[in-house]
Design an enzyme around this catalytic site. Structure first.
Site, PDB file in Angstrom:
ATOM      1  N   TYR A 107       0.828  -1.205   0.000  1.00  0.00           N
ATOM      2  CA  TYR A 107       0.000   0.000   0.000  1.00  0.00           C
ATOM      3  C   TYR A 107       0.861   1.253   0.000  1.00  0.00           C
ATOM      4  O   TYR A 107       1.766   1.376   0.828  1.00  0.00           O
ATOM      5  CB  TYR A 107      -0.896   0.041   1.237  1.00  0.00           C
ATOM      6  CG  TYR A 107      -1.994  -0.989   1.242  1.00  0.00           C
ATOM      7  CD1 TYR A 107      -3.261  -0.678   0.769  1.00  0.00           C
ATOM      8  CD2 TYR A 107      -1.765  -2.284   1.721  1.00  0.00           C
ATOM      9  CE1 TYR A 107      -4.277  -1.615   0.776  1.00  0.00           C
ATOM     10  CE2 TYR A 107      -2.767  -3.229   1.730  1.00  0.00           C
ATOM     11  CZ  TYR A 107      -4.030  -2.887   1.254  1.00  0.00           C
ATOM     12  OH  TYR A 107      -5.029  -3.816   1.250  1.00  0.00           O
ATOM     13  N   GLU A 182     -23.494   1.713  16.524  1.00  0.00           N
ATOM     14  CA  GLU A 182     -24.015   1.768  15.161  1.00  0.00           C
ATOM     15  C   GLU A 182     -24.741   3.062  14.824  1.00  0.00           C
ATOM     16  O   GLU A 182     -25.044   3.316  13.659  1.00  0.00           O
ATOM     17  CB  GLU A 182     -24.931   0.561  14.912  1.00  0.00           C
ATOM     18  CG  GLU A 182     -24.177  -0.761  14.964  1.00  0.00           C
ATOM     19  CD  GLU A 182     -25.054  -1.955  14.613  1.00  0.00           C
ATOM     20  OE1 GLU A 182     -26.237  -1.745  14.249  1.00  0.00           O
ATOM     21  OE2 GLU A 182     -24.543  -3.084  14.703  1.00  0.00           O
TER      22      GLU A 182
END
Length: 205
Positions: A107, A182
């Site tokens: 990466y 969430e």
């Protein structure tokens, strides 16, 4: 991968102890960042896996270790593997061991486009209503697929804070008890939608 000469642990003089060699290599690798990289730059060398031997009284003839390298400055991407191998080669030679070195480039650094980052920040400041607010001080050495997208098109990679200590949801990534609140997903959706609207000129800038 370090190769030496195995033997009985009670007769080390007849061996080339790969465990000892690898231990010295790992210690030396951690000095590269502290002594070879400019203190004003940032880099990380971390060894995460070491494997050697099968019995406590046998000196292993082979030892392997694996790790990861992280950096922001592109020039370090070419220099770091060279320096790492220099360290490995020097220590192996001093002990009479040999090695096989494999370095995989995976990466590149994740670099945001300045204009897109400004757009996202302006939208986030109007959407995010939490005590921590919006901050730009969240650089990390974690690797991210987004780095490849940002090399192709202008964009902005950003984090959504999701820890909630009240619910016991404040463990870090890779922790066995990691989970997140969430409710942050709704904030993320609103951020994306408003960013698209602003980018397309559907709302006032």
């Amino acid at each position: 991968e370090v190769h030496g000469k195995g033997g009985h642990a009670a007769l080390p003089q007849f061996t080339v102890d790969t465990v000892l060699v690898v231990a010295q290599i790992i210690t030396a690798l951690h000095t590269i960042v502290s002594r070879n990289v400019d203190p004003l730059e940032t880099a990380v060398i971390s060894v995460g896996a070491v494997h050697a031997g099968t019995a406590k009284n046998v000196i292993a003839d082979t030892a392997t270790f694996r790790g990861t390298v992280r950096y922001f400055k592109p020039e370090l991407g070419d220099w770091l593997p060279q320096r790492i191998e220099q360290v490995i080669a020097g220590i192996c030679q001093s002990h009479g061991a040999t090695y096989r070195f494999h370095y995989e480039r995976m990466y590149p650094p994740t670099v945001n486009d300045a204009k897109m980052a400004k757009l996202v920040r302006s939208v986030a400041e109007s959407v995010v209503e939490v005590p921590a607010g919006v901050t730009s001080h969240c650089q990390t050495m974690a690797a991210e697929d987004m780095s490849f997208f940002l090399k192709a098109v202008p964009g902005c990679y950003f984090f959504l804070g999701s820890a909630n200590g009240t619910l016991g949801l404040d463990f870090p990534h890779h922790h066995p008890r990691f989970d997140f609140d969430e409710i942050v997903l709704s904030i993320g959706v609103e951020l994306f939608v408003r960013c698209v609207e602003k980018y397309c000129g559907l709302v006032e800038t």
